[in-house]
Design a protein around this motif. Structure first.
Motif, PDB file in Angstrom:
ATOM      1  N   CYS A 105       0.841  -1.200   0.000  1.00 51.16           N
ATOM      2  CA  CYS A 105       0.000   0.000   0.000  1.00 51.16           C
ATOM      3  C   CYS A 105       0.878   1.252   0.000  1.00 51.16           C
ATOM      4  CB  CYS A 105      -0.922  -0.009   1.212  1.00 51.16           C
ATOM      5  SG  CYS A 105      -2.182   1.284   1.148  1.00 51.16           S
ATOM      6  N   ILE A 106       0.577   2.148  -0.901  1.00 49.38           N
ATOM      7  CA  ILE A 106       1.335   3.387  -1.055  1.00 49.38           C
ATOM      8  C   ILE A 106       0.610   4.510  -0.322  1.00 49.38           C
ATOM      9  CG2 ILE A 106       2.202   5.075  -2.722  1.00 49.38           C
ATOM     10  CD1 ILE A 106       1.954   2.680  -4.818  1.00 49.38           C
ATOM     11  N   VAL A 107       1.308   5.148   0.609  1.00 47.82           N
ATOM     12  CA  VAL A 107       0.746   6.287   1.347  1.00 47.82           C
ATOM     13  C   VAL A 107       1.695   7.461   1.187  1.00 47.82           C
ATOM     14  CG1 VAL A 107      -0.040   7.160   3.573  1.00 47.82           C
ATOM     15  CG2 VAL A 107      -0.305   4.726   3.043  1.00 47.82           C
ATOM     16  N   ARG A 108       1.236   8.548   0.620  1.00 45.63           N
ATOM     17  CA  ARG A 108       2.063   9.751   0.514  1.00 45.63           C
ATOM     18  C   ARG A 108       2.093  10.481   1.849  1.00 45.63           C
ATOM     19  NH1 ARG A 108      -1.579  10.962  -3.365  1.00 45.63           N
ATOM     20  NH2 ARG A 108      -1.973  12.932  -2.255  1.00 45.63           N
ATOM     21  N   GLU A 109       3.203  11.115   2.127  1.00 46.30           N
ATOM     22  CA  GLU A 109       3.325  11.833   3.405  1.00 46.30           C
ATOM     23  C   GLU A 109       2.210  12.855   3.606  1.00 46.30           C
ATOM     24  OE1 GLU A 109       8.144  11.684   4.254  1.00 46.30           O
ATOM     25  OE2 GLU A 109       7.246  13.532   3.477  1.00 46.30           O
ATOM     26  N   ASP A 110       1.775  13.512   2.511  1.00 46.34           N
ATOM     27  CA  ASP A 110       0.742  14.534   2.667  1.00 46.34           C
ATOM     28  C   ASP A 110      -0.655  13.947   2.845  1.00 46.34           C
ATOM     29  OD1 ASP A 110       0.359  13.654   0.090  1.00 46.34           O
ATOM     30  OD2 ASP A 110       0.604  15.622  -0.866  1.00 46.34           O
ATOM     31  N   GLN A 111      -0.762  12.615   2.847  1.00 53.91           N
ATOM     32  CA  GLN A 111      -2.045  11.965   3.128  1.00 53.91           C
ATOM     33  C   GLN A 111      -2.191  11.602   4.609  1.00 53.91           C
ATOM     34  OE1 GLN A 111      -1.569   8.789   0.090  1.00 53.91           O
ATOM     35  NE2 GLN A 111      -3.585   9.444  -0.627  1.00 53.91           N
ATOM     36  N   VAL A 112      -1.158  11.829   5.396  1.00 56.91           N
ATOM     37  CA  VAL A 112      -1.186  11.453   6.810  1.00 56.91           C
ATOM     38  C   VAL A 112      -1.859  12.554   7.625  1.00 56.91           C
ATOM     39  CG1 VAL A 112       0.214  10.907   8.837  1.00 56.91           C
ATOM     40  CG2 VAL A 112       0.884  10.042   6.585  1.00 56.91           C
ATOM     41  N   VAL A 113      -2.852  12.143   8.435  1.00 52.64           N
ATOM     42  CA  VAL A 113      -3.534  13.080   9.339  1.00 52.64           C
ATOM     43  C   VAL A 113      -3.302  12.624  10.779  1.00 52.64           C
ATOM     44  CG1 VAL A 113      -5.276  13.691   7.631  1.00 52.64           C
ATOM     45  CG2 VAL A 113      -5.722  11.821   9.238  1.00 52.64           C
ATOM     46  N   ALA A 114      -3.661  13.487  11.715  1.00 50.85           N
ATOM     47  CA  ALA A 114      -3.331  13.219  13.118  1.00 50.85           C
ATOM     48  C   ALA A 114      -4.171  12.105  13.721  1.00 50.85           C
ATOM     49  CB  ALA A 114      -3.479  14.492  13.943  1.00 50.85           C
ATOM     50  N   ASP A 115      -5.498  12.158  13.511  1.00 52.79           N
ATOM     51  CA  ASP A 115      -6.369  11.255  14.257  1.00 52.79           C
ATOM     52  C   ASP A 115      -7.603  10.869  13.454  1.00 52.79           C
ATOM     53  OD1 ASP A 115      -7.941  13.571  14.366  1.00 52.79           O
ATOM     54  OD2 ASP A 115      -7.285  14.079  16.390  1.00 52.79           O
ATOM     55  N   VAL A 116      -8.454  10.042  14.051  1.00 55.44           N
ATOM     56  CA  VAL A 116      -9.640   9.530  13.355  1.00 55.44           C
ATOM     57  C   VAL A 116     -10.602  10.654  12.947  1.00 55.44           C
ATOM     58  CG1 VAL A 116     -11.697   8.079  13.621  1.00 55.44           C
ATOM     59  CG2 VAL A 116      -9.464   7.207  14.330  1.00 55.44           C
ATOM     60  N   PRO A 117     -10.921  11.631  13.821  1.00 52.76           N
ATOM     61  CA  PRO A 117     -11.810  12.713  13.369  1.00 52.76           C
ATOM     62  C   PRO A 117     -11.282  13.455  12.145  1.00 52.76           C
ATOM     63  CG  PRO A 117     -11.676  12.706  15.750  1.00 52.76           C
ATOM     64  CD  PRO A 117     -10.647  11.723  15.268  1.00 52.76           C
ATOM     65  N   ASP A 118      -9.955  13.670  12.078  1.00 49.90           N
ATOM     66  CA  ASP A 118      -9.390  14.318  10.893  1.00 49.90           C
ATOM     67  C   ASP A 118      -9.589  13.461   9.653  1.00 49.90           C
ATOM     68  OD1 ASP A 118      -8.577  16.556  12.238  1.00 49.90           O
ATOM     69  OD2 ASP A 118      -6.446  16.063  12.266  1.00 49.90           O
ATOM     70  N   ALA A 119      -9.447  12.149   9.798  1.00 51.86           N
ATOM     71  CA  ALA A 119      -9.646  11.249   8.666  1.00 51.86           C
ATOM     72  C   ALA A 119     -11.089  11.274   8.203  1.00 51.86           C
ATOM     73  CB  ALA A 119      -9.227   9.829   9.036  1.00 51.86           C
ATOM     74  N   ILE A 120     -12.008  11.198   9.140  1.00 48.43           N
ATOM     75  CA  ILE A 120     -13.427  11.177   8.795  1.00 48.43           C
ATOM     76  C   ILE A 120     -13.829  12.450   8.055  1.00 48.43           C
ATOM     77  CG2 ILE A 120     -15.749  11.266   9.805  1.00 48.43           C
ATOM     78  CD1 ILE A 120     -14.729   9.242  11.891  1.00 48.43           C
ATOM     79  N   ALA A 121     -13.227  13.574   8.435  1.00 49.15           N
ATOM     80  CA  ALA A 121     -13.531  14.839   7.772  1.00 49.15           C
ATOM     81  C   ALA A 121     -13.146  14.828   6.298  1.00 49.15           C
ATOM     82  CB  ALA A 121     -12.818  15.981   8.490  1.00 49.15           C
ATOM     83  N   LEU A 122     -12.203  13.973   5.926  1.00 46.62           N
ATOM     84  CA  LEU A 122     -11.747  13.900   4.536  1.00 46.62           C
ATOM     85  C   LEU A 122     -12.464  12.827   3.720  1.00 46.62           C
ATOM     86  CD1 LEU A 122      -7.884  14.186   5.120  1.00 46.62           C
ATOM     87  CD2 LEU A 122      -9.433  15.982   4.317  1.00 46.62           C
ATOM     88  N   LEU A 123     -13.217  11.962   4.395  1.00 44.82           N
ATOM     89  CA  LEU A 123     -13.824  10.818   3.729  1.00 44.82           C
ATOM     90  C   LEU A 123     -15.265  11.103   3.335  1.00 44.82           C
ATOM     91  CD1 LEU A 123     -12.412   8.085   6.126  1.00 44.82           C
ATOM     92  CD2 LEU A 123     -11.758   8.393   3.722  1.00 44.82           C
ATOM     93  N   ASP A 124     -15.646  10.557   2.201  1.00 44.74           N
ATOM     94  CA  ASP A 124     -17.022  10.666   1.729  1.00 44.74           C
ATOM     95  C   ASP A 124     -17.824   9.514   2.331  1.00 44.74           C
ATOM     96  OD1 ASP A 124     -19.414  10.669   0.379  1.00 44.74           O
ATOM     97  OD2 ASP A 124     -18.540  10.758  -1.626  1.00 44.74           O
ATOM     98  N   PRO A 125     -18.804   9.782   3.183  1.00 43.49           N
ATOM     99  CA  PRO A 125     -19.547   8.691   3.833  1.00 43.49           C
ATOM    100  C   PRO A 125     -20.359   7.850   2.861  1.00 43.49           C
ATOM    101  CG  PRO A 125     -20.573  10.807   4.302  1.00 43.49           C
ATOM    102  CD  PRO A 125     -19.277  11.107   3.620  1.00 43.49           C
ATOM    103  N   ALA A 126     -20.547   8.345   1.641  1.00 35.79           N
ATOM    104  CA  ALA A 126     -21.304   7.578   0.661  1.00 35.79           C
ATOM    105  C   ALA A 126     -20.446   6.526  -0.037  1.00 35.79           C
ATOM    106  CB  ALA A 126     -21.908   8.528  -0.380  1.00 35.79           C
ATOM    107  N   ARG A 127     -19.127   6.604   0.135  1.00 39.47           N
ATOM    108  CA  ARG A 127     -18.249   5.655  -0.532  1.00 39.47           C
ATOM    109  C   ARG A 127     -17.955   4.457   0.372  1.00 39.47           C
ATOM    110  NH1 ARG A 127     -16.451   6.579  -5.105  1.00 39.47           N
ATOM    111  NH2 ARG A 127     -15.054   4.821  -4.869  1.00 39.47           N
ATOM    112  N   PRO A 128     -17.700   3.275  -0.217  1.00 41.36           N
ATOM    113  CA  PRO A 128     -17.255   2.143   0.606  1.00 41.36           C
ATOM    114  C   PRO A 128     -15.887   2.450   1.191  1.00 41.36           C
ATOM    115  CG  PRO A 128     -16.962   1.649  -1.726  1.00 41.36           C
ATOM    116  CD  PRO A 128     -17.709   2.952  -1.652  1.00 41.36           C
ATOM    117  N   GLN A 129     -15.624   1.953   2.375  1.00 38.03           N
ATOM    118  CA  GLN A 129     -14.341   2.211   3.031  1.00 38.03           C
ATOM    119  C   GLN A 129     -13.796   0.924   3.625  1.00 38.03           C
ATOM    120  OE1 GLN A 129     -14.886   5.311   5.961  1.00 38.03           O
ATOM    121  NE2 GLN A 129     -15.986   6.631   4.517  1.00 38.03           N
TER     122      GLN A 129
END
Length: 202
Positions: free
Chosen positions: A143-167
């Motif tokens: 799995c490839i993860v770019r440094e600029d894709q790293v966030v601090a915590d789960v709330p920050d991640a959820i803010a970037l995710l589309d709830p309509a998409r599978p995860q």
């Protein structure tokens, strides 16, 4: 005709009328998401490694070579819009069954976000990540993860995710334990998780 989700939420709101509990409301995206500092990326790499995943840091220029070195024998599949070429890879067209995918040793995908606090990687299955089956069935997931894709915590991640998409939320290789706490890997997903954290120009 409303979809099932809309209908269920409407029924919940009706049931809550006159109660002390507020109806379900849509949560607005969180503001002030932390920038991926070097310290945050270091924490992410450390936490991912805590889950017995293989973690490598590399430059974008070295990425293809690192992927080639990490691939086991037995074939590799990639999603249709992976941003780099993987030699001899099968490009998934959505027709391979789970049994056919099980014969392929590895998959290479990109990611949507990495969470430093928990060492979790989230896929939302856009074309650079592919359908869920290809990230769950082959025994090795690179799995490839770019440094600029790293966030601090789960709330920050959820803010970037589309709830309509599978995860798919990934915290290390697939593992489970029985009642005697004997660890078994590879039951519910890849036995090996190899994460390549790619440096970005700042």
């Amino acid at each position: 005709m409303p979809d099932a989700r809309t209908e269920i939420l409407a029924r919940v709101r009706e049931a809550l009328v006159g109660s002390a509990i507020d109806p379900v409301e849509t949560v607005s995206p969180r503001e002030g998401i932390a920038v991926a500092t070097p310290e945050l990326v270091d924490l992410f790499a450390e936490r991912v490694a805590d889950y017995r995943a293989v973690v490598e840091r590399c430059s974008a220029e070295d990425l293809e070579d690192r992927i080639a070195a990490a691939l086991p024998a037995g074939g590799v599949i990639v999603p249709p819009a992976l941003s780099l070429r993987v030699a001899d890879a099968v490009v998934d067209d959505g027709t391979l069954t789970a049994a056919e995918l099980d014969l392929i040793a590895a998959v290479v995908t990109e990611a949507r976000v990495g969470i430093a606090e928990t060492g979790t990687i989230v896929l939302d299955h856009t074309p650079d990540q592919g359908r869920r089956a290809i990230s769950l069935v082959p025994d090795t997931h690179i799995c490839i993860v770019r440094e600029d894709q790293v966030v601090a915590d789960v709330p920050d991640a959820i803010a970037l995710l589309d709830p309509a998409r599978p995860q798919t939320w990934i915290s290390g290789p697939s593992a489970t334990s029985d009642i005697e706490l004997d660890r078994v890997e590879g039951v519910h997903g890849p036995r090996t998780l190899h994460v390549l954290v790619v440096a970005v120009a700042r």
